[in-house]
Structure formats: structure tokens, C-alpha cells
Write a protein that holds these residues in place. Structure first.
Motif, PDB file in Angstrom:
ATOM      1  N   GLY A 160       0.798  -1.227   0.000  1.00  0.00           N
ATOM      2  CA  GLY A 160       0.000   0.000   0.000  1.00  0.00           C
ATOM      3  C   GLY A 160       0.821   1.261   0.000  1.00  0.00           C
ATOM      4  O   GLY A 160       0.284   2.348   0.229  1.00  0.00           O
ATOM      5  N   GLY A 161       2.140   1.178  -0.277  1.00  0.00           N
ATOM      6  CA  GLY A 161       2.992   2.363  -0.227  1.00  0.00           C
ATOM      7  C   GLY A 161       3.008   3.175  -1.500  1.00  0.00           C
ATOM      8  O   GLY A 161       3.540   4.284  -1.520  1.00  0.00           O
ATOM      9  N   LEU A 162       2.425   2.622  -2.600  1.00  0.00           N
ATOM     10  CA  LEU A 162       2.429   3.312  -3.881  1.00  0.00           C
ATOM     11  C   LEU A 162       1.064   3.208  -4.547  1.00  0.00           C
ATOM     12  O   LEU A 162       0.306   2.263  -4.300  1.00  0.00           O
ATOM     13  N   THR A 163       0.761   4.161  -5.422  1.00  0.00           N
ATOM     14  CA  THR A 163      -0.366   4.050  -6.335  1.00  0.00           C
ATOM     15  C   THR A 163       0.170   3.541  -7.672  1.00  0.00           C
ATOM     16  O   THR A 163       1.370   3.310  -7.829  1.00  0.00           O
ATOM     17  N   ASP A 164      -0.699   3.412  -8.653  1.00  0.00           N
ATOM     18  CA  ASP A 164      -0.253   2.990  -9.979  1.00  0.00           C
ATOM     19  C   ASP A 164      -0.008   4.189 -10.899  1.00  0.00           C
ATOM     20  O   ASP A 164       0.132   4.042 -12.115  1.00  0.00           O
ATOM     21  N   VAL A 165       0.096   5.392 -10.332  1.00  0.00           N
ATOM     22  CA  VAL A 165       0.360   6.610 -11.101  1.00  0.00           C
ATOM     23  C   VAL A 165       1.839   6.640 -11.490  1.00  0.00           C
ATOM     24  O   VAL A 165       2.713   6.317 -10.679  1.00  0.00           O
ATOM     25  N   GLY A 166       2.134   7.034 -12.729  1.00  0.00           N
ATOM     26  CA  GLY A 166       3.516   7.091 -13.196  1.00  0.00           C
ATOM     27  C   GLY A 166       4.132   8.462 -13.027  1.00  0.00           C
ATOM     28  O   GLY A 166       3.438   9.468 -12.767  1.00  0.00           O
ATOM     29  N   LEU A 167       5.463   8.524 -13.147  1.00  0.00           N
ATOM     30  CA  LEU A 167       6.196   9.783 -13.145  1.00  0.00           C
ATOM     31  C   LEU A 167       6.065  10.416 -14.535  1.00  0.00           C
ATOM     32  O   LEU A 167       6.659   9.954 -15.508  1.00  0.00           O
ATOM     33  N   LYS A 168       5.273  11.490 -14.617  1.00  0.00           N
ATOM     34  CA  LYS A 168       5.011  12.107 -15.911  1.00  0.00           C
ATOM     35  C   LYS A 168       4.620  13.561 -15.703  1.00  0.00           C
ATOM     36  O   LYS A 168       3.823  13.874 -14.819  1.00  0.00           O
ATOM     37  N   GLY A 169       5.193  14.452 -16.519  1.00  0.00           N
ATOM     38  CA  GLY A 169       4.841  15.851 -16.383  1.00  0.00           C
ATOM     39  C   GLY A 169       5.638  16.731 -17.310  1.00  0.00           C
ATOM     40  O   GLY A 169       6.187  16.273 -18.319  1.00  0.00           O
ATOM     41  N   VAL A 170       5.745  18.023 -16.965  1.00  0.00           N
ATOM     42  CA  VAL A 170       6.383  19.012 -17.829  1.00  0.00           C
ATOM     43  C   VAL A 170       7.438  19.792 -17.047  1.00  0.00           C
ATOM     44  O   VAL A 170       7.400  19.873 -15.814  1.00  0.00           O
ATOM     45  N   GLY A 171       8.384  20.357 -17.797  1.00  0.00           N
ATOM     46  CA  GLY A 171       9.353  21.294 -17.249  1.00  0.00           C
ATOM     47  C   GLY A 171       9.148  22.653 -17.884  1.00  0.00           C
ATOM     48  O   GLY A 171       8.886  22.743 -19.093  1.00  0.00           O
ATOM     49  N   LYS A 172       9.246  23.731 -17.086  1.00  0.00           N
ATOM     50  CA  LYS A 172       8.925  25.059 -17.608  1.00  0.00           C
ATOM     51  C   LYS A 172       9.952  26.102 -17.180  1.00  0.00           C
ATOM     52  O   LYS A 172      10.446  26.101 -16.049  1.00  0.00           O
ATOM     53  N   ASP A 173      10.236  26.985 -18.115  1.00  0.00           N
ATOM     54  CA  ASP A 173      10.972  28.220 -17.866  1.00  0.00           C
ATOM     55  C   ASP A 173       9.943  29.271 -17.476  1.00  0.00           C
ATOM     56  O   ASP A 173       9.071  29.632 -18.270  1.00  0.00           O
ATOM     57  N   LEU A 174      10.029  29.782 -16.242  1.00  0.00           N
ATOM     58  CA  LEU A 174       9.046  30.732 -15.726  1.00  0.00           C
ATOM     59  C   LEU A 174       9.492  32.187 -15.862  1.00  0.00           C
ATOM     60  O   LEU A 174       8.795  33.089 -15.413  1.00  0.00           O
ATOM     61  N   GLY A 175      10.652  32.411 -16.480  1.00  0.00           N
ATOM     62  CA  GLY A 175      11.155  33.773 -16.601  1.00  0.00           C
ATOM     63  C   GLY A 175      11.930  34.203 -15.368  1.00  0.00           C
ATOM     64  O   GLY A 175      11.789  33.635 -14.283  1.00  0.00           O
ATOM     65  N   ASN A 176      12.780  35.203 -15.515  1.00  0.00           N
ATOM     66  CA  ASN A 176      13.586  35.764 -14.421  1.00  0.00           C
ATOM     67  C   ASN A 176      14.512  34.740 -13.776  1.00  0.00           C
ATOM     68  O   ASN A 176      14.963  34.928 -12.644  1.00  0.00           O
ATOM     69  N   GLY A 177      14.783  33.631 -14.486  1.00  0.00           N
ATOM     70  CA  GLY A 177      15.646  32.587 -13.936  1.00  0.00           C
ATOM     71  C   GLY A 177      14.909  31.526 -13.157  1.00  0.00           C
ATOM     72  O   GLY A 177      15.513  30.531 -12.750  1.00  0.00           O
ATOM     73  N   HIS A 178      13.604  31.704 -12.919  1.00  0.00           N
ATOM     74  CA  HIS A 178      12.814  30.721 -12.174  1.00  0.00           C
ATOM     75  C   HIS A 178      12.424  29.557 -13.093  1.00  0.00           C
ATOM     76  O   HIS A 178      12.256  29.734 -14.310  1.00  0.00           O
ATOM     77  N   GLY A 179      12.275  28.378 -12.525  1.00  0.00           N
ATOM     78  CA  GLY A 179      11.877  27.213 -13.295  1.00  0.00           C
ATOM     79  C   GLY A 179      11.143  26.216 -12.429  1.00  0.00           C
ATOM     80  O   GLY A 179      11.220  26.261 -11.191  1.00  0.00           O
TER      81      GLY A 179
END
Length: 428
Positions: free
Chosen positions: A230-249
Motif C-alpha cells: 500500500g505504499g504506492l499508487t499505480d500513477v507514473g512519473l510524468k509531467g512538464v518542465g517550464k521556464d518561468l522567466g527571471n531565472g525561475h523554473g
């Protein structure tokens, strides 16, 4: 003489989708000196959270950007940031890490300062000129700029800097997703986690927003969760990376671990499920389903340039770090969470923090080893000259395990050190 001293600090070849960073940036004392002057003396730097100063008179002392600072709340409830240096002979006025004080007294000659830093009394006052205490130079100096956003307090040593809100820019959207997890406000939980690494500070910036290393470097943690029923769900590692401006990300992604912010795992039992369901229903009513689902089920590793990391993952961590030399950095980290959460949810949160994010958890020792090995590898930087930060550069929407968010940091870093709006040249 370094035969590569004429190399640019950062090279971009947009046609070939290549982004390279000189390894001398991690070892060169001249680069380190410029960072002190052009980044840590001009950018907004995280100081602390409002919850750390609950009552008038509360204070904490911190070293921020190489300066010793007293962060305190005065009797009127106003937050202040004072340079922790006596105007008389320069001794640190406050030597305690935290506490509550009606006034601050320098132990060296006994000068006493109010919570606002103003000189109140000194031994042998009759020996000083009339009006000495009224001279602003007799007071502890205020940091030029102190501003806050959603309970997060920042300071800036440049009086001419843009406002904090303008500086944060697009990063505010992600700070709001973190802070809106709480109705009664967020709070720092417990004390400060402190540790050091024999590595350049920019390595920790990269690592903190790097989704690429998770599966390989932290395989032991994922295996540990799999071993717990019960320590994990079946959700995978998936998503996006973004440049937020001013050096933030930022990287924003789904992951299989439990989140006290809204993603239940069966290990937490039916009582935990009921609490998570109620939390998600509350957030959906407050913010709508789209934002509520984002709060609950999306993880965020957020960089506020230059050196503030907020990990909103299986727990919530505020982490800041400062270079002591080109090859040494000091880290301060704090666990945080909603003030109103239940004792059971708080226990889940702290367990997750200690298991993964704390100095003795699964992640941090792995990361320390990796970054220190990088620093050792830079002994070869005259011959093996470049780091590659190109992953995902050809994509319109880079993934969370690409490096767009790192390139955001390096572009701003290069702009501040060289004045260039975009690194020039073609990588060799």
C-alpha cells in the motif's frame, strides 16, 4: 594560465539544439566573486516564513548571501530584517539562533538596541556628543528591502531592485498552488535541517529541479516504497518542465507516492482516505475541480532564482543554500504544512519528509554523493570542458525529465554575470 580562459560561460547553438555550460563556472574563484557581487548582492533572497515569528519579540538569526541577519517581529507586529552588526565596533549583537527579546544587547560594550534596531542606551552616555543616539548611524542598520509573498519573506541588498512581486513573476502561480493547500495558512514545522556539501551551489540548483535523475539515483527509495504494502499508487512519473522567466523554473508532474495534500495511498488506511477525500472536496469547492486536482495530484519542484527550492512532492520542503567557496555550500531546509491539518496527516507528512527529503533520508545522501562526484570530476575541466544541458531543447513542450527549467536558470545566471541577454557562440 588556463588555456580555456577565453571560453564563454554559457554557449547556445539553437540550430543544433545544444546548450553547454563551462565547467569552470563551478571551480573558478573569479566566477565565485562575481556571483557574490552580481547575484547574491542584487537578487531577492529567501529569509524566512512568517510562522517562525509568532509573537512580538520573536527572532531568528540567519546568514543570507554572506551577511548576518536578525529577522524579528517588533512589539507592533512589524517584521524587520536587521544587519546583525553593532554600529560601535562591529560585533554581532544577537548571538542566539532564535528566541524572544524585548531588546538586543551587544555583549562587547553593552550597547542596547530596540526591536527596531534603534540605539536605546549605552554605558558612559555622558562621554558621547549631544544627540549621539539620534544619529541614524548609531542604530543597527536595516536591510534595504524586506518584502513578502504569501507568508514567505525575502530580502534584497539592492535598494534599486524591482519589487518582490515583479521579481517572482510567473512563479507566483506555483507558490499559490502550494500556499492554497492551507485555509488557515502554512507553517514551518519544527526546526531547521542543516548540512553541507563539498560541491558548487549551482549543482544543487540543477539537481533540485532535475527529473531526469530520479529513477536511477533514487531507485532505492522507489524499491523501498514498492516493498511496503500500500505504499504506492499505480500513477507514473510524468509531467512538464517550464521556464518561468527571471531565472525561475519548475517541473510539475504526477508520481506514485502518497501526498498529504490530496493523493491517498492504501497504507494510510480508511481513516486517512476519509480525511483526504474531505480535503479534496473542500479544495474543489474553494478553487474548482481543475485547480483542486492540480493541488492534490501534481508534484512541484520549484526554483526561485537564485537559490530557493520549494519541493511540493510527497512532503513540503523549503530549502535554501549559499556558497561558502566554489566547492562548498551550506544548506538550510524546513518542513512545512497547513496549520489546520490533523495529527495523522502531519505524521504522514513528517514521515515522508524524513524518509526522502531529510539529511538522513533516501534522497539527500544520494544527491550529496552525486554532486560531490561531479565536483571531483571538474578537476578535469581544462580538458573535459563542458556540461551539456540540452535535453528536450528541440521540443515545444519539454517533459519533466528534460532540462528546460535548468536552461532558464543558466540564461539568467549568464545575463547577470556577463550582461548578455542570450549566451553567444556555438559549442565545440
Amino acid at each position: 594560465m588556463n588555456p580555456n580562459s577565453n571560453d564563454p560561460l554559457v554557449m547556445i547553438d539553437n540550430e543544433r539544439h545544444l546548450f553547454k555550460v563551462s565547467r569552470s563556472n563551478f571551480t573558478d574563484p573569479e566566477v565565485f566573486a562575481k556571483e557574490r557581487e552580481r547575484i547574491f548582492s542584487t537578487c531577492w533572497l529567501y529569509l524566512g516564513h512568517e510562522s517562525e515569528l509568532k509573537k512580538p519579540g520573536d527572532f531568528v538569526t540567519r546568514v543570507v548571501g554572506g551577511r548576518s541577519i536578525v529577522f524579528n517581529k517588533d512589539r507592533q507586529g512589524e517584521m524587520r530584517a536587521l544587519f546583525n552588526s553593532c554600529p560601535h565596533r562591529g560585533a554581532q549583537v544577537c548571538r542566539e539562533r532564535k528566541g524572544n527579546a524585548k531588546a538586543f544587547q551587544c555583549f562587547y560594550h553593552g550597547w542596547v538596541f530596540g526591536q527596531d534596531g534603534a540605539l536605546r542606551s549605552q554605558p558612559g552616555e555622558d562621554s558621547y556628543a549631544q544627540g549621539f543616539k539620534d544619529d541614524p548611524d548609531s542604530n543597527m542598520r536595516q536591510v534595504p528591502r524586506l518584502e513578502s509573498y504569501r507568508g514567505l519573506y525575502f530580502i534584497c541588498y539592492d535598494p534599486q531592485a524591482v519589487t518582490l512581486e515583479e521579481y517572482l513573476g510567473n512563479a507566483k502561480e506555483y507558490l499559490d498552488l502550494v500556499c492554497d493547500q492551507a485555509v488557515d495558512g502554512m507553517e514551518v514545522i519544527g526546526g531547521t535541517q542543516e548540512y553541507a556539501m563539498n560541491a558548487n551551489w549551482k549543482l544543487l540548483v540543477e539537481n533540485s529541479i532535475d527529473g531526469y535523475h530520479a529513477v536511477s539515483t533514487h531507485a532505492t527509495y522507489l524499491d523501498y516504497l514498492k516493498s511496503m504494502e500500500g505504499g504506492l499508487t499505480d500513477v507514473g512519473l510524468k509531467g512538464v518542465g517550464k521556464d518561468l522567466g527571471n531565472g525561475h523554473g519548475v517541473i510539475e508532474y504526477t508520481a506514485p507516492w502518497g501526498r498529504p495534500a490530496g493523493q491517498w495511498i492504501s497504507l494510510w488506511g480508511e481513516e486517512g482516505k476519509n480525511e483526504i477525500d474531505a480535503l479534496n472536496a473542500r479544495n474543489e469547492k474553494l478553487y474548482g475541480k481543475e485547480k483542486a486536482d492540480r493541488i492534490a495530484y501534481k508534484n512541484r519542484n520549484l526554483l526561485i532564482f537564485p537559490n530557493l527550492i520549494i519541493n511540493d512532492i510527497m512532503s513540503l520542503t523549503i530549502r535554501t543554500f549559499f556558497p561558502q567557496s566554489p566547492s562548498l555550500l551550506h544548506v538550510n531546509a524546513w518542513a512545512a504544512g497547513p496549520r489546520e491539518e490533523s495529527e495523522a496527516a502531519r505524521q504522514f507528512r513528517l514521515s515522508n519528509f524524513l524518509e526522502f527529503l531529510g539529511p538522513g533520508g533516501f534522497a539527500t545522501p544520494d544527491d550529496v554523493e552525486a554532486l560531490e562526484q561531479c565536483q571531483l570530476g571538474y578537476r578535469n575541466s581544462q580538458e573535459a570542458r563542458w556540461n551539456d544541458i540540452s535535453k528536450g531543447m528541440k521540443l515545444d513542450e519539454p517533459s519533466m525529465d528534460d532540462e528546460a527549467q535548468m536552461r532558464a536558470f543558466w540564461r539568467e545566471w549568464d545575463r547577470r554575470l556577463t550582461g548578455s541577454e542570450q549566451a553567444q557562440g556555438v559549442g565545440a
